[in-house]
Design a protein around this motif. Structure first.
Motif: not given
Length: 713
Positions: A621, A624-625, A627-630, A632
């Motif tokens: 996680a 991924l964060r 890389r810009g993921w947030r 849900r």
């Protein structure tokens, strides 16, 4: 005795006793006059002009030749030779270099009593006197030593015929006193450096008789008789350590020995096997392994059977790092398997505690079990026997041997406790009990190791799970092999604990002051039982591949370990047969289950904290964060609770801050109220008058409000 120091000073141009140098002319006159008197062939008038002849015979008998030199020789030959050794270094004795074509002067100049001799002239006189019968054998040896050491030092000034040198050599080999042996050997070495007899081998028996080992080594090395050279090293008791350097030098690959020479040298090594081991067993193994590996077995056979020297040699060969931590562990490759059998047998006698560690590193085919197992059992090294049989694929036999040995320890421990009340030596009884308890713990750990190894290789079958639901009447007959091993170990450990505890309690009730620590014995044995059950629980937990849910109740935790329950049921069944009433096992079982109820809870909680899957999910996680993921939503997918903290989104963080401020404000108000009530109570008791005014109350209120603000910050 001052005579010799005076002569040494005067004959080297110095003033006695200060040692200051004489003027050259005076020094020459002094040397010439002293040599003239000392080497005079007959008695003379002395001092000159006195008219009195200076005689040497008190009995008025006829004077011999060189009377004054003989007189001093008879007094102290060794000191006189030491004086001449110093005087020979002076250039006054060089003589006339032009007197002969070979550079050696044979002319001595005499003017009255003044004499200018040469070294050759002095040696000729001394050799002549040594050949006469007027000197003692000890005096003759001193003269021969002086001649032998002077010849190589002044070869351009001294020439002696071979017959004289041969006589000197033989004379040095026949020294009269043992104290002179080393000096004579050194003199022979000096002489042989310039004198080379045509038939030197004929003198070898003479050197052997004299014990001149260094001379023999030099002779044999020069003649390339390497077998006899090695014999000389063995015979030299004063320097035997160098025999290893000799072996390494002789057998080095580029030495170029013939097969016959190599065979002769190897024969000497085998014949002196015990001598080699007595000098240094470790170096014996190292040198033979490097230069003559084919002699290892003959040398071992040449030693006393079962001796410690054999053990040290084999340890150096098979475990080189044991003797030298910097040694290469691969040095033992290529050795015969029989060496390992021999080593293990000797280790059972000289280092039994290391047997198990060593055999655990071997393959099952490296040892002959029929040969080593009886020796291990006879020496009490049952743990090593268990390791060997387990590595050989045997499982039930090692457990049977282990159970039998634990039974022997139980008998010894109960017998010790039964006889402890009658033993007057309490210290030895306590020590013996501790040793037996340590042995019990050691072999319990070995049994656990054996069971764990079999459990990990056996795995869990679906049939066992089915049988857990529908247990058979005779549960022990349906157990797998690894389960039977656990059952035997648990039954043995609990039986030992029960029987020894019973014997200990009997002593505790019979005597007011027991000779041993009863509670310590009981705690040690209960610790072994708990250790066994802990290992069983851990092993059966590892079998179960399914991960339990964190929310599962603790009361059902054992249901996830069917093997544990099967073994426990079989154990209770067996115990009920031997003892229908389990009251004697109640204390043991109670301590076991109370420990594991708590332990299961702790393990379950620790498993949640240390869950490697959760760590992996958090790490993923985070990546991924970056890389810009947030996420849900604002609900944790692991525990399904709302998340909070900076960056959680929405007004969650602001709401949390507001709630914290409200809690802090209410906490400050409560503190102010408590402070006012305390002040009123103090005024009622007549205290705190100085603070009763408005200013004091206001200051206190400010302080309280200030503390609250600091806390809120």
């Amino acid at each position: 005795m001052k005579l010799f120091t005076y002569l040494a000073y005067a004959l080297t141009g110095r003033i006695y006793p200060s040692g200051a140098p004489l003027p050259e002319r005076d020094a020459t006159d002094a040397k010439a006059e002293l040599y003239g008197f000392l080497l005079s062939g007959k008695v003379v008038e002395w001092p000159q002009g006195s008219g009195r002849v200076f005689g040497t015979r008190l009995d008025k008998g006829p004077e011999l030749s060189f009377p004054y030199l003989r007189l001093i020789l008879n007094f102290d030959t060794g000191s006189l030779m030491s004086m001449f050794n110093e005087a020979f270094e002076d250039s006054f004795l060089n003589g006339n270099q032009d007197a002969s074509t070979n550079g050696v002067s044979s002319k001595e100049h005499r003017d009255g009593l003044r004499l200018t001799p040469t070294r050759q002239y002095i040696l000729n006189i001394l050799i002549g006197l040594a050949s006469s019968d007027t000197l003692e054998p000890e005096d003759v040896i001193y003269i021969y030593m002086f001649v032998a050491r002077s010849l190589p030092k002044y070869p351009q000034y001294i020439i002696l015929p071979g017959s004289v040198l041969h006589r000197v050599l033989e004379g040095l080999c026949n020294y009269p006193l043992e104290e002179l042996a080393e000096d004579c050997q050194l003199s022979v070495e000096y002489l042989l450096s310039v004198y080379h007899p045509s038939d030197l081998s004929s003198l070898v028996p003479l050197f052997h008789k004299a014990g001149f080992h260094r001379v023999l080594k030099s002779v044999f090395r020069g003649a390339k008789e390497y077998a006899r050279l090695l014999e000389a090293y063995f015979d030299d008791l004063s320097d035997r350590d160098t025999v290893f350097d000799c072996i390494a030098d002789i057998l080095r690959p580029n030495r170029g020995l013939t097969k016959r020479q190599i065979a002769d040298v190897q024969s000497v090594i085998v014949r002196h096997a015990r001598d080699l081991a007595a000098i240094d067993s470790v170096r014996t193994a190292q040198v033979l392994k490097t230069y003559a590996s084919d002699l290892l077995e003959p040398v071992l056979d040449g030693l006393e059977d079962g001796s410690q020297a054999q053990f040290v040699i084999l340890r150096t060969l098979l475990e080189p790092s044991f003797q030298d931590p910097a040694a290469d562990g691969q040095a033992a490759e290529g050795l015969e398997a029989g060496f390992r059998n021999r080593y293990v047998l000797l280790m059972c006698r000289y280092d039994p505690t290391h047997v198990a560690d060593y055999v655990s590193l071997l393959r099952s085919s490296d040892l002959n079990l029929n040969q080593v197992l009886p020796a291990m059992e006879a020496s009490g090294v049952v743990d090593a026997a268990v390791v060997l049989m387990a590595r050989d694929g045997l499982v039930k036999d090692p457990m049977d041997r282990l159970v039998k040995h634990l039974g022997t320890l139980e008998t010894a421990l109960t017998g010790l406790l039964n006889a402890a009340a009658e033993s007057p030596d309490m210290a030895n009884t306590e020590e013996a009990a501790e040793d037996l308890l340590d042995a019990v713990q050691k072999y319990v750990r070995v049994g656990i190791w054996l069971c764990q190894g079999q459990t990990s290789s056996a795995g869990q079958s679906k049939t066992a799970e089915a049988q857990l639901i529908q247990p058979a009447e005779d549960s022990e007959s349906d157990l797998a092999l690894h389960e039977l091993l656990w059952l035997d170990l648990i039954d043995t450990v609990v039986t030992i604990t029960k029987n020894v505890s019973t014997a200990a309690s009997d002593i505790d009730t019979q005597s007011a002051q027991p000779p041993v620590d009863i509670h310590k014995i009981a705690d040690s044995l209960r610790g072994s039982v708990q250790q066994t059950f802990t290992a069983l629980l851990a092993a059966t937990s590892a079998e179960n591949k399914a991960k339990p849910s964190p929310s599962a109740p603790t009361s059902r935790s054992l249901a996830r370990h069917p093997t544990f329950l099967r073994i426990l049921r079989a154990f209770l069944t067996r115990a009920s047969r031997s003892s229908p009433s389990l009251s004697d096992l109640r204390s043991v079982l109670a301590s076991i289950f109370s420990a594991y109820t708590f332990e299961e809870t702790i393990l379950s909680l620790a498993n949640q904290f240390l869950d490697k899957d959760l760590f992996g999910q958090v790490s993923e996680a985070h990546a991924l964060r970056q890389r810009g993921w947030r996420p849900r939503g604002q609900v944790c997918e692991g525990c399904r609770r709302r998340v909070w903290g900076p960056g959680a989104g929405g007004d969650i963080w602001q709401s949390w801050e507001r709630s914290r401020e409200l809690e802090e404000k209410s906490r400050q108000e409560r503190r102010v109220e408590r402070g006012g009530g305390e002040a009123a109570r103090r005024l009622e008791r007549g205290k705190g008058r100085a603070e009763s005014g408005p200013a004091g109350a206001m200051d206190r209120r400010k302080d309280l409000v200030g503390d609250g603000r600091r806390n809120s910050k």
